[in-house]
Design a protein around this motif. Structure first.
Motif, PDB file in Angstrom:
ATOM      1  N   SER A  27       0.815  -1.218   0.000  1.00  0.00           N
ATOM      2  CA  SER A  27       0.000   0.000   0.000  1.00  0.00           C
ATOM      3  C   SER A  27       0.854   1.276   0.000  1.00  0.00           C
ATOM      4  O   SER A  27       0.339   2.359  -0.244  1.00  0.00           O
ATOM      5  N   ALA A  28       2.153   1.151   0.224  1.00  0.00           N
ATOM      6  CA  ALA A  28       3.036   2.315   0.285  1.00  0.00           C
ATOM      7  C   ALA A  28       3.484   2.684  -1.132  1.00  0.00           C
ATOM      8  O   ALA A  28       4.663   2.596  -1.485  1.00  0.00           O
ATOM      9  N   GLU A  29       2.527   3.129  -1.943  1.00  0.00           N
ATOM     10  CA  GLU A  29       2.810   3.435  -3.346  1.00  0.00           C
ATOM     11  C   GLU A  29       3.859   4.538  -3.494  1.00  0.00           C
ATOM     12  O   GLU A  29       4.749   4.445  -4.340  1.00  0.00           O
ATOM     13  N   PHE A  30       3.749   5.590  -2.690  1.00  0.00           N
ATOM     14  CA  PHE A  30       4.704   6.682  -2.795  1.00  0.00           C
ATOM     15  C   PHE A  30       6.113   6.202  -2.454  1.00  0.00           C
ATOM     16  O   PHE A  30       7.078   6.554  -3.143  1.00  0.00           O
ATOM     17  N   ALA A  31       6.243   5.391  -1.433  1.00  0.00           N
ATOM     18  CA  ALA A  31       7.549   4.857  -1.049  1.00  0.00           C
ATOM     19  C   ALA A  31       8.130   3.996  -2.175  1.00  0.00           C
ATOM     20  O   ALA A  31       9.330   4.077  -2.473  1.00  0.00           O
ATOM     21  N   HIS A  32       7.280   3.200  -2.819  1.00  0.00           N
ATOM     22  CA  HIS A  32       7.738   2.381  -3.946  1.00  0.00           C
ATOM     23  C   HIS A  32       8.218   3.265  -5.104  1.00  0.00           C
ATOM     24  O   HIS A  32       9.234   2.967  -5.739  1.00  0.00           O
ATOM     25  N   GLU A  33       7.497   4.350  -5.373  1.00  0.00           N
ATOM     26  CA  GLU A  33       7.917   5.284  -6.425  1.00  0.00           C
ATOM     27  C   GLU A  33       9.274   5.896  -6.090  1.00  0.00           C
ATOM     28  O   GLU A  33      10.129   6.030  -6.967  1.00  0.00           O
ATOM     29  N   GLN A  34       9.457   6.252  -4.829  1.00  0.00           N
ATOM     30  CA  GLN A  34      10.722   6.853  -4.414  1.00  0.00           C
ATOM     31  C   GLN A  34      11.877   5.861  -4.544  1.00  0.00           C
ATOM     32  O   GLN A  34      12.979   6.227  -4.951  1.00  0.00           O
ATOM     33  N   VAL A  35      11.610   4.609  -4.210  1.00  0.00           N
ATOM     34  CA  VAL A  35      12.642   3.582  -4.353  1.00  0.00           C
ATOM     35  C   VAL A  35      13.024   3.436  -5.824  1.00  0.00           C
ATOM     36  O   VAL A  35      14.204   3.309  -6.154  1.00  0.00           O
ATOM     37  N   LEU A  36      12.049   3.484  -6.714  1.00  0.00           N
ATOM     38  CA  LEU A  36      12.355   3.392  -8.146  1.00  0.00           C
ATOM     39  C   LEU A  36      13.203   4.586  -8.608  1.00  0.00           C
ATOM     40  O   LEU A  36      14.123   4.419  -9.407  1.00  0.00           O
ATOM     41  N   LEU A  37      12.892   5.771  -8.097  1.00  0.00           N
ATOM     42  CA  LEU A  37      13.688   6.955  -8.444  1.00  0.00           C
ATOM     43  C   LEU A  37      15.118   6.834  -7.908  1.00  0.00           C
ATOM     44  O   LEU A  37      16.085   7.165  -8.613  1.00  0.00           O
ATOM     45  N   ILE A  38      15.251   6.359  -6.680  1.00  0.00           N
ATOM     46  CA  ILE A  38      16.580   6.169  -6.095  1.00  0.00           C
ATOM     47  C   ILE A  38      17.348   5.117  -6.884  1.00  0.00           C
ATOM     48  O   ILE A  38      18.531   5.287  -7.191  1.00  0.00           O
ATOM     49  N   ASP A  39      16.685   4.035  -7.250  1.00  0.00           N
ATOM     50  CA  ASP A  39      17.315   2.972  -8.028  1.00  0.00           C
ATOM     51  C   ASP A  39      17.784   3.505  -9.387  1.00  0.00           C
ATOM     52  O   ASP A  39      18.895   3.201  -9.826  1.00  0.00           O
ATOM     53  N   ALA A  40      16.950   4.307 -10.027  1.00  0.00           N
ATOM     54  CA  ALA A  40      17.328   4.885 -11.319  1.00  0.00           C
ATOM     55  C   ALA A  40      18.531   5.823 -11.157  1.00  0.00           C
ATOM     56  O   ALA A  40      19.447   5.818 -11.989  1.00  0.00           O
ATOM     57  N   LEU A  42      20.847   5.684  -8.826  1.00  0.00           N
ATOM     58  CA  LEU A  42      22.031   4.854  -8.569  1.00  0.00           C
ATOM     59  C   LEU A  42      22.515   4.203  -9.859  1.00  0.00           C
ATOM     60  O   LEU A  42      23.721   4.137 -10.111  1.00  0.00           O
ATOM     61  N   GLY A  43      21.595   3.722 -10.687  1.00  0.00           N
ATOM     62  CA  GLY A  43      21.974   3.133 -11.971  1.00  0.00           C
ATOM     63  C   GLY A  43      22.705   4.142 -12.847  1.00  0.00           C
ATOM     64  O   GLY A  43      23.723   3.821 -13.482  1.00  0.00           O
ATOM     65  N   PHE A  44      22.195   5.375 -12.868  1.00  0.00           N
ATOM     66  CA  PHE A  44      22.842   6.438 -13.637  1.00  0.00           C
ATOM     67  C   PHE A  44      24.256   6.693 -13.122  1.00  0.00           C
ATOM     68  O   PHE A  44      25.210   6.782 -13.893  1.00  0.00           O
ATOM     69  N   LEU A  45      24.397   6.809 -11.806  1.00  0.00           N
ATOM     70  CA  LEU A  45      25.713   7.065 -11.226  1.00  0.00           C
ATOM     71  C   LEU A  45      26.685   5.924 -11.509  1.00  0.00           C
ATOM     72  O   LEU A  45      27.855   6.162 -11.834  1.00  0.00           O
TER      73      LEU A  45
END
Length: 168
Positions: A27-40, A42-45
């Motif tokens: 149910s923590a949709e916003f947290a999941h979105e933030q994790v995807l942004l952080i993952d992206a 980190l992938g870029f870096l």
């Protein structure tokens, strides 16, 4: 050996995926979105940081070349243009060796330095101890500065930029 920045970023990315994400409720949709942004991010870096200096060198030379050609075409006497062209910059081959390859070459040299030092030290060759002591002091200074934000180093460690200026 000290982990490279890439290895540290990859470890953070793994911990995020293996430890943090499974603990998030669905149910923590916003947290999941933030994790995807952080993952992206980190992938870029991970993909780009090893090439950042070379990118800057190539871009610098590209613009410097065009600025010089334009100045010659127009016979410019524009002081800011001439000053920019007079400034020294990185050599065209700066950072031509990819960072992972340079790191591996340095690791090889560390092993060879230690091996040769042990032999010279055992043979009582004058100057070997002093060379190694000076090298160790410079290395400790670099490492203390590199990791100063992590809280695992000597208090009062200088910013890495100033240490690298002192010890090129």
């Amino acid at each position: 050996m000290i982990p490279t920045v890439t290895q540290q970023l990859e470890a953070i990315r793994r911990r995020l995926a293996e430890t943090v994400v499974p603990e998030l409720p669905e149910s923590a949709e916003f947290a999941h979105e933030q994790v995807l942004l952080i993952d992206a991010a980190l992938g870029f870096l991970i993909e780009t940081h090893e090439h950042e200096y070379r990118y800057a060198v190539v871009e610098h030379h590209d613009y410097r070349t065009v600025l010089g050609e334009l100045a010659r075409l127009g016979g410019t006497t524009d002081r800011p243009v001439l000053d920019a062209l007079d400034e020294s910059g990185p050599g065209e081959t700066d950072a031509v060796i990819p960072l992972p390859e340079l790191t591996e070459r340095t690791r090889t040299m560390k092993v060879l330095v230690e091996r040769l030092y042990r032999r010279l030290s055992a043979d009582g060759v004058a100057g070997a101890n002093e060379l190694m002591a000076d090298l160790a002091a410079r290395q400790v200074g670099r490492e203390a500065s590199w990791f100063r934000q992590a809280g695992f180093t000597l208090p009062g460690s200088a910013h890495i930029g100033s240490v690298l200026e002192m010890n090129p």
